[in-house]
Scaffold this active site. Sequence first.
Site, mmCIF file in Angstrom:
data_model
loop_
_atom_site.group_PDB
_atom_site.id
_atom_site.type_symbol
_atom_site.label_atom_id
_atom_site.label_comp_id
_atom_site.label_asym_id
_atom_site.label_seq_id
_atom_site.Cartn_x
_atom_site.Cartn_y
_atom_site.Cartn_z
ATOM 1 N N ASP A 1 32.623 36.342 43.618
ATOM 2 C CA ASP A 1 32.989 37.617 43.000
ATOM 3 C C ASP A 1 33.004 37.546 41.479
ATOM 4 O OD1 ASP A 1 35.225 35.960 43.067
ATOM 5 O OD2 ASP A 1 36.611 37.641 43.036
ATOM 6 N N ASP B 1 31.329 32.126 40.773
ATOM 7 C CA ASP B 1 31.557 32.167 42.224
ATOM 8 C C ASP B 1 31.181 33.517 42.846
ATOM 9 O OD1 ASP B 1 33.664 33.663 41.219
ATOM 10 O OD2 ASP B 1 35.002 33.094 42.863
ATOM 11 N N ASP C 1 34.640 35.552 39.207
ATOM 12 C CA ASP C 1 35.789 35.276 38.343
ATOM 13 C C ASP C 1 35.956 33.791 38.000
ATOM 14 O OD1 ASP C 1 36.646 34.602 40.857
ATOM 15 O OD2 ASP C 1 38.473 35.827 40.818
ATOM 16 N N ARG C 2 35.299 32.901 38.743
ATOM 17 C CA ARG C 2 35.419 31.470 38.425
ATOM 18 C C ARG C 2 34.239 31.000 37.580
ATOM 19 N NH1 ARG C 2 37.856 28.094 43.581
ATOM 20 N NH2 ARG C 2 39.693 29.403 43.856
ATOM 21 N N LYS D 1 40.648 36.530 36.041
ATOM 22 C CA LYS D 1 39.873 35.485 35.382
ATOM 23 C C LYS D 1 38.419 35.953 35.315
ATOM 24 C CE LYS D 1 40.220 32.997 39.727
ATOM 25 N NZ LYS D 1 41.397 32.448 40.405
ATOM 26 N N SER E 1 36.164 36.229 47.489
ATOM 27 C CA SER E 1 35.953 35.265 46.412
ATOM 28 C C SER E 1 34.867 34.248 46.747
ATOM 29 C CB SER E 1 37.271 34.590 46.055
ATOM 30 O OG SER E 1 37.127 33.838 44.877
ATOM 31 N N HIS E 2 35.241 32.978 46.790
ATOM 32 C CA HIS E 2 34.262 31.912 46.972
ATOM 33 C C HIS E 2 34.062 31.551 48.442
ATOM 34 C CE1 HIS E 2 38.364 30.690 46.279
ATOM 35 N NE2 HIS E 2 38.140 29.749 47.170
HETATM 36 C C1 G1P Z 1 43.662 28.066 44.712
HETATM 37 C C2 G1P Z 1 43.731 27.473 43.336
HETATM 38 C C3 G1P Z 1 44.485 28.405 42.407
HETATM 39 C C4 G1P Z 1 43.829 29.792 42.423
HETATM 40 C C5 G1P Z 1 43.718 30.282 43.846
HETATM 41 C C6 G1P Z 1 42.966 31.604 43.918
HETATM 42 O O1 G1P Z 1 44.963 28.227 45.232
HETATM 43 O O2 G1P Z 1 44.358 26.206 43.345
HETATM 44 O O3 G1P Z 1 44.498 27.871 41.116
HETATM 45 O O4 G1P Z 1 44.580 30.705 41.671
HETATM 46 O O5 G1P Z 1 43.025 29.325 44.646
HETATM 47 O O6 G1P Z 1 41.664 31.505 43.424
HETATM 48 P P1 G1P Z 1 45.640 27.173 46.255
HETATM 49 O O7 G1P Z 1 44.711 27.042 47.437
HETATM 50 O O8 G1P Z 1 45.758 25.874 45.527
HETATM 51 O O9 G1P Z 1 46.969 27.771 46.595
HETATM 52 ZN ZN ZN Z 2 36.602 34.421 42.864
#
Ligand code: G1P
Ligand code: ZN
Length: 546
Positions: free
Chosen positions: A281, A279, A283-284, A378, A115-116
Site C-alpha cells: 500500500d 510495500d 507506506d513502507r 508513514k 499492507s504487505h
Molecule cells: C509490525 C511492526 C510495527 C508496525 C506494524 C504495522 O508490528 O513491528 O513497527 O507499525 O507492523 O505495519 P508488530 O507485528 O511488530 O506488532
Molecule cells: Zn503498508
Amino acid sequence: MTDKMKTIPTTPFEGQKPGTSGLRKKVSVFQQPHYLENFVQSIFDSLEGFQGKILVVGGDGRYYNKTAIQTILKIAAANGFGQVLVGQNGLLSTPAASAIIRKYQAFGGIILSASHNPGGPEGDFGIKYNISNGGPAPEKITDAIYQHSQQISEYRILDVADIDLAHQGKTQIGDMIIEIIDPVTDYDSLMEELFDFKGIAALFQSGFTLRFDAMHAITGPYAKTILEDKLGAPAGTVMNGVPLEDFGGGHPDPNLTYAHDLVDIMMGDNAPQFGAASDGDGDRNMILGQRFFVTPSDSLAILAANAHLVPGYQDGIAGIARSMPTSEAADQVAQALNIDCYETPTGWKFFGNLLDAGKATLCGEESFGTGSNHIREKDGLWAVLFWLNILAVRQQSVESIVREHWAKYGRNFYSRHDYEGVDKKAAEELMENLYSTFGHHLKGQSFDGHIVEYCDDFSYIDPIDHSISTNQGMRIFFEDESRIVFRLSGTGTEGATLRVYLELFEQDTARHHLDAQEVLAELIKLAEKIAGIKKYTGRDKPSVIT
Ligand code: G1P
Ligand code: ZN
C-alpha cells in the site's frame, strides 16, 4: 432520499476488533454475504456529523478492491455523505489517501489494503478507516466500530448499477456526488512542495542511477509519474511497476527477504547507485546503496541529520519520534540538534498526537516505516525522495553518507530476530516469565559479564492526551551501551511471533565496518540465556533476521 435506498436486515457478525491497521482477513471472509456491508455500516454508525461531507475512498489495487469500492460507494450514498473522492480504477496508496483527506478537508477516508500481506483470491484483504487529520482512526473509534458490528441489525445501501471507476470525472448516485480523481496528482504536488525537484532532476540528468522496486503494488504508478516522467529518471528505473491484483504472486514487503529481485541487483557487480522499494500500500520503504543496506533506524537518523538540506524541512525539525524497539541512532541526532526525541510504543498510531501537536516533525520505526508531519501515515516514496534530495545536495554515495554519519554520531549496530508462528501460549509464557522473574530486579546483575543497567516492561504515557499504554515489551539495557528488547507481534495472523531486538552502540570508528550479526553475536546468545527462547518455543534460531 431516493427510493432506491434499501435497508437490509442483517445479523451481527463475528468480527474481530479492528486494530488501527483496520480489519484484515482472507478475501474469502470478506466475500461472505453481508460481511463487508456490515463492517462498512458499522464504521458509519460509529461516526457523527458526516452528512453532506467528503469521504475519500481507494485501495492498493489488490484482489477484491474494486468490488469492495462499489459496495462502499452505495452504502456511503445511502448513509448521507455528500461527496466521495475515489482514485481512478479504485487506486490510492495509503500515504496518498492521507494526503488527499487533508488537502480536501474530507471528513475521513476508507482505505482498502492489507499492507504487505500477499493478495489474490487466496490472499488477504483489509479495510481501514482514517479520520480527518489523515491518520488511522484512534482506538476510541475502532472500539466503537467493533461494538456496532456486534449489534448491527441492518445496513443501508443504494440499489443502483455499478459506478464506472475507470474514467476521471463526476457522477452522482442518489444525493451523493462521486468524483473519480487521478490517484497521483495531489500526492505528486505535495512531494514537489517538500523536495527540490529541480535538484533531483539535475542529479538524474548527470547520469545518477536508481532502481525502484514497486513489487507489483500500488507505488508503481506513483513512482513512474514522479521518478521517471517528472524527475527524468530513465525508463526502466521503476521495476515491477504495474500493480497486480495478486502482486505477481509475491509478498509485497520491502525487506531483504521479500524484495529479492531488487536486492540481487543492488548486491551485484553492475548495481545502480541507489536502490529502494515500497510495500503493498506504499507506506513502507527500504533504502539500499551499492552493495549496501541502510537499516530503517539509521535511515531515520540520517534523514533527521540532513533535513536542513531539504526545502520542506530547511527551517529545522521540531522533534523526532521513534518506536521503542527502533534503534537509538535518532536519539544521537536529536541530542546534537538539541531537539526532543520521543520514544513511543510500536505502531504508527502513537505518532499522530505528536505530529498534530507539532512536537515531532520526523518519525520512524525499525520495521521499514518512515514519515513526517506532511501526512499522518508513514510514506514509502517520500522517504525515497528525501534520500534523493540529500544525494543531490551532497553528491556522495549512499554508503559514504552512512559511514560519515556513523563517524560523527557513532554506530548503533542493530538487528531484529523474529520467531514467527510459534505457539501462542508458549510465547506468552516466555514473556510472562521475563516480566515476573526479571522485572525491575535485574539492576546490577551480571550475565556473562554484561551488567544490567536498567530494565522494564515498557509503558508509555501519551504527552498530549495522557492515555497510558502498558505491556509494550521488555527492554533490558546493559552497562556496555547494549540493549535487548523482547516483544510479541501485534499483527501476526498465525500463532504468535516473538521479536527480539538487539542493539549495541559503538563509538569507535575502527569497528564500524564490522558485520552487525558478528558484533551482536554475544548479545544474541545472551538473549537466549535470559529468555529461554528454545525452552519455550522449541526454536533454536529465528525464522527471519533483519
Ligand atoms: C509490525 C511492526 C510495527 C508496525 C506494524 C504495522 O508490528 O513491528 O513497527 O507499525 O507492523 O505495519 P508488530 O507485528 O511488530 O506488532
Ligand atoms: Zn503498508
